[in-house]
Design an enzyme around this catalytic site. Structure first.
Site, PDB file in Angstrom:
ATOM      1  N   GLY A  58      74.513  19.059  11.969  1.00  0.00           N
ATOM      2  CA  GLY A  58      73.925  18.882  10.646  1.00  0.00           C
ATOM      3  C   GLY A  58      73.569  20.233  10.087  1.00  0.00           C
ATOM      4  O   GLY A  58      74.297  21.206  10.271  1.00  0.00           O
ATOM      5  N   CYS A  59      72.442  20.319   9.437  1.00  0.00           N
ATOM      6  CA  CYS A  59      72.011  21.584   8.849  1.00  0.00           C
ATOM      7  C   CYS A  59      71.807  22.627   9.943  1.00  0.00           C
ATOM      8  O   CYS A  59      71.077  22.395  10.906  1.00  0.00           O
ATOM      9  CB  CYS A  59      70.707  21.376   8.078  1.00  0.00           C
ATOM     10  N   PHE A  60      72.444  23.781   9.795  1.00  0.00           N
ATOM     11  CA  PHE A  60      72.360  24.795  10.851  1.00  0.00           C
ATOM     12  C   PHE A  60      70.981  25.409  10.981  1.00  0.00           C
ATOM     13  O   PHE A  60      70.648  25.990  12.008  1.00  0.00           O
ATOM     14  CB  PHE A  60      73.429  25.872  10.726  1.00  0.00           C
ATOM     15  N   TRP A  61      70.132  25.295   9.975  1.00  0.00           N
ATOM     16  CA  TRP A  61      68.801  25.890  10.046  1.00  0.00           C
ATOM     17  C   TRP A  61      67.968  25.312  11.183  1.00  0.00           C
ATOM     18  O   TRP A  61      67.170  26.012  11.794  1.00  0.00           O
ATOM     19  CB  TRP A  61      68.039  25.693   8.746  1.00  0.00           C
TER      20      TRP A  61
ATOM     21  N   GLU B  49      78.731  22.757   8.904  1.00  0.00           N
ATOM     22  CA  GLU B  49      77.740  23.788   9.205  1.00  0.00           C
ATOM     23  C   GLU B  49      77.645  23.829  10.720  1.00  0.00           C
ATOM     24  O   GLU B  49      77.554  22.787  11.377  1.00  0.00           O
ATOM     25  CB  GLU B  49      76.387  23.439   8.590  1.00  0.00           C
TER      26      GLU B  49
END
Length: 176
Positions: free
Chosen positions: A12-15, A56
């Site tokens: 999902g979101c790499f953050w 991502e």
């Protein structure tokens, strides 16, 4: 120090996983980026459009003599919902797919075993894809170590903080 190893993982979101791996003992480098698609040199905006085919992803480099590969993979499965197809929370689209990008058949088999092992922790089937690693494109500088740089951001407090807390709880020996 043993020979370093690099895994490429999409959660999902790499953050979110960037924040976890940045705080993991034995991890020497975490790079947010894009892979698995067809657009050369994609930008964040292009990847978010869902038209590039890219996910991502993170390139996680670590010393397996310090932190076992099983811990790195365990953090992957703990840091996102691998049972959610093409979505992580409010982030929806194939760019947010759960994916493990393998560099050779040995790594593919290792990832397949990790999925099988992780399945016992989930009530629903894991939908993480196994995809051959193609070109990895580094994300723009603003996306590197996002949590450290923007900790007061609402996304960090609401989405990343709970994931980081869970990683610290479940992998206390490894995550600070």
């Amino acid at each position: 120090m043993s020979e370093l190893r690099t895994l490429t993982l999409g959660a999902g979101c790499f953050w979110c996983l960037d924040a976890v791996y940045q705080r993991t003992t034995g991890v020497t480098s975490v790079i947010s980026g894009y892979t698995g698609g067809h657009t050369p040199n994609p930008t964040y905006r292009e990847v978010c459009s869902g038209t590039t085919g890219h996910a991502e992803a993170l390139r996680v480099t670590f010393d397996p003599g310090i932190v076992p590969t099983e811990v790195i993979l365990g953090l992957f499965f703990t840091g996102h919902d691998p049972t959610s197809l093409n979505a992580q929370g409010y982030d929806v689209g194939t760019q947010y797919r759960s994916a493990m990008f393998y560099s050779d058949e040995e790594e593919r088999a290792e990832f397949a075993r990790a999925i099988d092992d992780a399945q016992r922790h989930f009530d629903r089937p894991i939908v993480t894809t196994l995809e051959p690693l193609g070109v990895f494109h580094d994300a723009e500088d603003v996306h590197q170590d996002f949590y450290t740089n923007y900790r007061d951001n609402g996304y960090c407090r609401v989405i990343i903080d709970p994931k980081l807390s869970r990683a610290r709880r479940d992998f206390a020996e490894w995550v600070s």
